[in-house]
Design a protein around this motif. Structure first.
Motif, mmCIF file in Angstrom:
data_model
loop_
_atom_site.group_PDB
_atom_site.id
_atom_site.type_symbol
_atom_site.label_atom_id
_atom_site.label_comp_id
_atom_site.label_asym_id
_atom_site.label_seq_id
_atom_site.Cartn_x
_atom_site.Cartn_y
_atom_site.Cartn_z
ATOM 1 N N LYS A 67 13.125 14.346 -22.492
ATOM 2 C CA LYS A 67 13.976 15.651 -22.685
ATOM 3 C C LYS A 67 13.933 16.505 -21.523
ATOM 4 O O LYS A 67 14.700 17.066 -21.274
ATOM 5 N N GLU A 68 12.395 16.854 -21.137
ATOM 6 C CA GLU A 68 12.191 17.810 -20.262
ATOM 7 C C GLU A 68 12.915 17.233 -18.932
ATOM 8 O O GLU A 68 13.171 17.881 -18.226
ATOM 9 N N GLU A 70 15.395 15.242 -18.624
ATOM 10 C CA GLU A 70 16.758 15.447 -18.652
ATOM 11 C C GLU A 70 17.244 17.004 -18.218
ATOM 12 O O GLU A 70 18.270 17.179 -17.291
ATOM 13 N N GLU A 71 16.439 17.787 -18.838
ATOM 14 C CA GLU A 71 16.874 19.164 -18.482
ATOM 15 C C GLU A 71 16.627 19.579 -17.069
ATOM 16 O O GLU A 71 17.414 20.408 -16.257
ATOM 17 N N MET A 72 15.647 18.866 -16.554
ATOM 18 C CA MET A 72 15.367 19.167 -15.139
ATOM 19 C C MET A 72 16.194 18.623 -14.351
ATOM 20 O O MET A 72 16.879 19.140 -13.200
ATOM 21 N N GLY A 74 19.240 18.145 -14.899
ATOM 22 C CA GLY A 74 20.677 19.075 -14.921
ATOM 23 C C GLY A 74 20.758 20.089 -14.210
ATOM 24 O O GLY A 74 21.516 20.650 -13.435
ATOM 25 N N LYS A 75 19.389 20.712 -13.909
ATOM 26 C CA LYS A 75 19.208 21.802 -13.173
ATOM 27 C C LYS A 75 19.160 21.467 -11.502
ATOM 28 O O LYS A 75 19.555 22.546 -10.844
#
Length: 77
Positions: A67-68, A70-72, A74-75
């Motif tokens: 999850k982390e 994926e978030e990174m 995206g950024k």
């Protein structure tokens, strides 16, 4: 590896986390995720692209830190 990261000895941190990533049979192995973090902190030429590849690998393997990662990703796009 964490100590090297905090003290900004990025090359040594990469070596330590690479060794971790290569350990087989662990239930969860954060090695590639941590290597991506180091590359983003170091930010030499090519580091961002390599970090993206490592984060994508973490996502594809559906392991810990997915999850982390994926978030990174995206950024970073």
């Amino acid at each position: 590896g964490y100590t090297y990261l905090v003290t900004e000895n990025y090359d040594a941190a990469l070596t330590a986390f690479d060794e971790l990533a290569n350990i087989k049979g662990l239930y969860s192995n954060p090695g590639n995720f941590l290597k991506a973090l180091v590359l983003l902190k170091r930010s030499k030429e090519g580091d961002k692209e390599q970090a993206k590849q490592l984060l994508q690998q973490v996502v594809n393997e559906k392991g810990g830190n997915m999850k982390e990662a994926e978030e990174m990703l995206g950024k970073l796009k």
